[in-house]
Design a protein around this motif. Structure first.
Motif, PDB file in Angstrom:
ATOM      1  N   THR A 191       0.820  -1.123  -0.232  1.00  0.00           N
ATOM      2  CA  THR A 191       0.025   0.153  -0.132  1.00  0.00           C
ATOM      3  C   THR A 191       0.970   1.258  -0.015  1.00  0.00           C
ATOM      4  O   THR A 191       1.615   1.474   0.742  1.00  0.00           O
ATOM      5  CB  THR A 191      -0.967  -0.138   1.399  1.00  0.00           C
ATOM      6  OG1 THR A 191      -1.915  -0.919   1.131  1.00  0.00           O
ATOM      7  CG2 THR A 191      -1.820   1.433   1.311  1.00  0.00           C
TER       8      THR A 191
ATOM      9  N   SER B 274      -9.465   0.478  -5.277  1.00  0.00           N
ATOM     10  CA  SER B 274      -8.521   0.313  -4.223  1.00  0.00           C
ATOM     11  C   SER B 274      -7.662   1.459  -3.881  1.00  0.00           C
ATOM     12  O   SER B 274      -6.592   1.359  -3.591  1.00  0.00           O
ATOM     13  CB  SER B 274      -7.574  -0.730  -5.087  1.00  0.00           C
ATOM     14  OG  SER B 274      -6.586  -1.400  -4.147  1.00  0.00           O
ATOM     15  N   THR B 275      -8.531   2.566  -3.872  1.00  0.00           N
ATOM     16  CA  THR B 275      -7.959   3.781  -3.306  1.00  0.00           C
ATOM     17  C   THR B 275      -9.071   4.443  -2.496  1.00  0.00           C
ATOM     18  O   THR B 275     -10.200   4.687  -2.461  1.00  0.00           O
ATOM     19  CB  THR B 275      -7.696   4.934  -4.672  1.00  0.00           C
ATOM     20  OG1 THR B 275      -6.840   4.292  -5.323  1.00  0.00           O
ATOM     21  CG2 THR B 275      -7.229   6.253  -4.273  1.00  0.00           C
ATOM     22  N   ARG B 276      -8.241   5.086  -1.227  1.00  0.00           N
ATOM     23  CA  ARG B 276      -9.068   5.683  -0.210  1.00  0.00           C
ATOM     24  C   ARG B 276      -8.334   7.041  -0.008  1.00  0.00           C
ATOM     25  O   ARG B 276      -7.365   7.267   0.257  1.00  0.00           O
ATOM     26  CB  ARG B 276      -9.111   4.836   0.997  1.00  0.00           C
ATOM     27  CG  ARG B 276     -10.294   3.828   0.990  1.00  0.00           C
ATOM     28  CD  ARG B 276     -10.479   3.669   2.582  1.00  0.00           C
ATOM     29  NE  ARG B 276      -9.648   2.714   3.243  1.00  0.00           N
ATOM     30  CZ  ARG B 276      -9.072   2.847   4.231  1.00  0.00           C
ATOM     31  NH1 ARG B 276      -9.556   3.781   5.051  1.00  0.00           N
ATOM     32  NH2 ARG B 276      -8.252   2.129   4.703  1.00  0.00           N
TER      33      ARG B 276
ATOM     34  N   ASP C  77      -8.800  10.704   2.261  1.00  0.00           N
ATOM     35  CA  ASP C  77      -9.533  11.125   3.531  1.00  0.00           C
ATOM     36  C   ASP C  77     -10.259  12.202   3.257  1.00  0.00           C
ATOM     37  O   ASP C  77     -10.025  13.106   2.315  1.00  0.00           O
ATOM     38  CB  ASP C  77      -8.014  11.363   4.270  1.00  0.00           C
ATOM     39  CG  ASP C  77      -8.013  12.451   5.175  1.00  0.00           C
ATOM     40  OD1 ASP C  77      -9.046  13.438   5.456  1.00  0.00           O
ATOM     41  OD2 ASP C  77      -7.226  12.735   6.163  1.00  0.00           O
ATOM     42  N   SER C  78     -11.286  12.436   3.825  1.00  0.00           N
ATOM     43  CA  SER C  78     -12.374  13.459   3.635  1.00  0.00           C
ATOM     44  C   SER C  78     -11.922  14.891   3.520  1.00  0.00           C
ATOM     45  O   SER C  78     -12.417  15.820   2.869  1.00  0.00           O
ATOM     46  CB  SER C  78     -13.748  13.223   4.354  1.00  0.00           C
ATOM     47  OG  SER C  78     -13.269  13.490   5.816  1.00  0.00           O
TER      48      SER C  78
ATOM     49  N   SER D  59      -6.709  -1.083   0.828  1.00  0.00           N
ATOM     50  CA  SER D  59      -6.548  -0.841  -0.614  1.00  0.00           C
ATOM     51  C   SER D  59      -5.233  -0.490  -0.803  1.00  0.00           C
ATOM     52  O   SER D  59      -4.345  -0.433   0.067  1.00  0.00           O
ATOM     53  CB  SER D  59      -7.601   0.544  -0.642  1.00  0.00           C
ATOM     54  OG  SER D  59      -7.345   1.237   0.426  1.00  0.00           O
TER      55      SER D  59
ATOM     56  N   LEU E 163      -3.691   5.079  -0.292  1.00  0.00           N
ATOM     57  CA  LEU E 163      -4.278   5.876   0.735  1.00  0.00           C
ATOM     58  C   LEU E 163      -3.859   7.321   0.728  1.00  0.00           C
ATOM     59  O   LEU E 163      -2.471   7.284   0.630  1.00  0.00           O
ATOM     60  CB  LEU E 163      -3.872   5.349   2.197  1.00  0.00           C
ATOM     61  CG  LEU E 163      -4.313   4.203   2.815  1.00  0.00           C
ATOM     62  CD1 LEU E 163      -3.725   3.795   4.075  1.00  0.00           C
ATOM     63  CD2 LEU E 163      -5.746   4.111   2.833  1.00  0.00           C
TER      64      LEU E 163
ATOM     65  N   GLU F 172      -3.956  10.881   2.717  1.00  0.00           N
ATOM     66  CA  GLU F 172      -4.486  11.634   3.677  1.00  0.00           C
ATOM     67  C   GLU F 172      -4.184  13.153   3.531  1.00  0.00           C
ATOM     68  O   GLU F 172      -3.013  13.447   2.764  1.00  0.00           O
ATOM     69  CB  GLU F 172      -3.799  10.867   4.905  1.00  0.00           C
ATOM     70  CG  GLU F 172      -4.590   9.629   5.219  1.00  0.00           C
ATOM     71  CD  GLU F 172      -3.487   8.866   6.446  1.00  0.00           C
ATOM     72  OE1 GLU F 172      -3.687   8.965   7.608  1.00  0.00           O
ATOM     73  OE2 GLU F 172      -2.673   8.385   5.952  1.00  0.00           O
TER      74      GLU F 172
END
Ligand code: CO
Ligand code: CO
Length: 322
Positions: A214, A251-253, A255-256, A310, A313, A315
């Motif tokens: 990751t 497969s990608t996250r 952060d809001s 995922s 990531l 952030e």
């Protein structure tokens, strides 16, 4: 296509790497790549120069030393001045000369649309090939050019980019990845790829998949050409921002807290973009000290971790301790 059985093919088409690598003997392997594209700028000389820097980049990304170039040209039979072709060729030749690469030939075909680029051949030690598959948990991620090229160049076509913004994009695209490549080879780099049409996250995703890890990015550390941010707020976005997102979304996250314009910049397609390098984090400070003062804007933008749910990531910020 069936997999090539030849054991001397050290890197083939199967792994979607930057270039192919073929072993000659225990000490030497050929690195070969080919790239050509339609004009990204109006100035023919600059276009030739970008095409050369871009084609060389795939060899630099593999840790190779480029030696020779063959030009590939598509040019209209009529309606376009032949002198344009001369200027494209001259821009390319001067960039190859800067890189100490010899132009040894080429081929031109008639086509309704101008296209130009090169096939580059270089050398690498078979045991020192830098693929996109070697990133290891604990590594530091470094990017060596600012993002925003696609936003700025498509903004030029829509008359939304300022003259100074356009010039900044040109400066980034014409810069060779040679220094970044030479420095990474001195500091225990584990993997690298150049950032081109799929944007930072698209190429990072390929590296993460190939390496089985990751990649975790800090959005507040991402370098970009300032004007790209305002263009990234509009609805005039390069189309590949959406298609790359489709490719990696599963497969990608994010952060809001990562603002939407920055997400677009992270997906923005680059032409002749920088190197994304995964290196032993113990060597990070030495790498950054070595590259400082060499006219390369290298930034530490993230870390490599064991594979989570995922591959990518993002952030807004990650702790300084990483
Ligand atoms: Co590449
Ligand atoms: Co390429």
């Amino acid at each position: 296509m069936p997999r090539h059985p030849n054991p001397d093919v050290l890197v083939g088409y199967e792994t979607a790497d930057d270039a192919g690598v073929f072993r000659i003997d225990e000490e030497r392997a050929l690195v070969q790549t080919l790239d050509f594209f339609t004009p990204v700028v109006d100035d023919p000389y600059v276009y030739g120069s970008i095409a050369a820097a871009n084609s060389l980049s795939d060899v630099y990304a593999m840790g190779g030393k480029p030696l020779t170039a063959l030009a590939i040209t598509c040019f209209p039979e009529k309606d376009v001045e032949m002198s344009l072709l001369g200027q494209i060729m001259r821009g390319g030749l001067e960039k190859l000369t800067e890189a100490e690469v010899a132009l040894i030939g080429g081929h031109t075909v008639k086509d309704s649309e101008i296209k130009f680029g090169y096939s580059i051949t270089g050398l690498v030690h078979p045991k020192r090939i830098v693929t996109n598959a070697g990133a290891r948990p604990g590594d530091a991620l470094v990017l060596t050019k600012p993002l925003g090229i696609g936003l700025l160049t498509s903004g030029v076509k829509l008359r939304k980019t300022s003259a100074s913004g356009a010039q900044e994009a040109i400066n980034v695209m014409t810069a060779l990845n040679r220094t970044a490549s030479e420095v990474m080879l001195r500091h225990d780099c584990h993997a690298a790829t150049d950032v081109t049409g799929n944007g930072l996250l698209g190429h990072a995703y390929e590296m993460a998949v190939a390496s089985g890890v990751t990649l975790r990015f800090a959005a507040d550390r991402i370098p970009y050409i300032p004007e790209a941010y305002s263009l990234a707020k509009t609805r005039y976005l390069p189309k590949t921002i959406a298609s790359t997102w489709t490719m990696i979304a599963g497969s990608t996250r994010f952060d809001s807290h990562v603002p939407d314009p920055l997400r677009n910049i992270l997906l923005d397609p680059q032409t002749s973009g920088g190197l994304l390098i995964s290196l032993n984090s113990e060597n990070l400070d030495a790498f950054l000290a070595d590259i400082a003062g060499r006219q390369v804007e290298a930034r530490h933008i993230g870390t490599v971790e064991e594979l989570r749910d995922s591959h990518i990531l993002v952030e807004q910020a990650i702790p300084q301790s990483l």
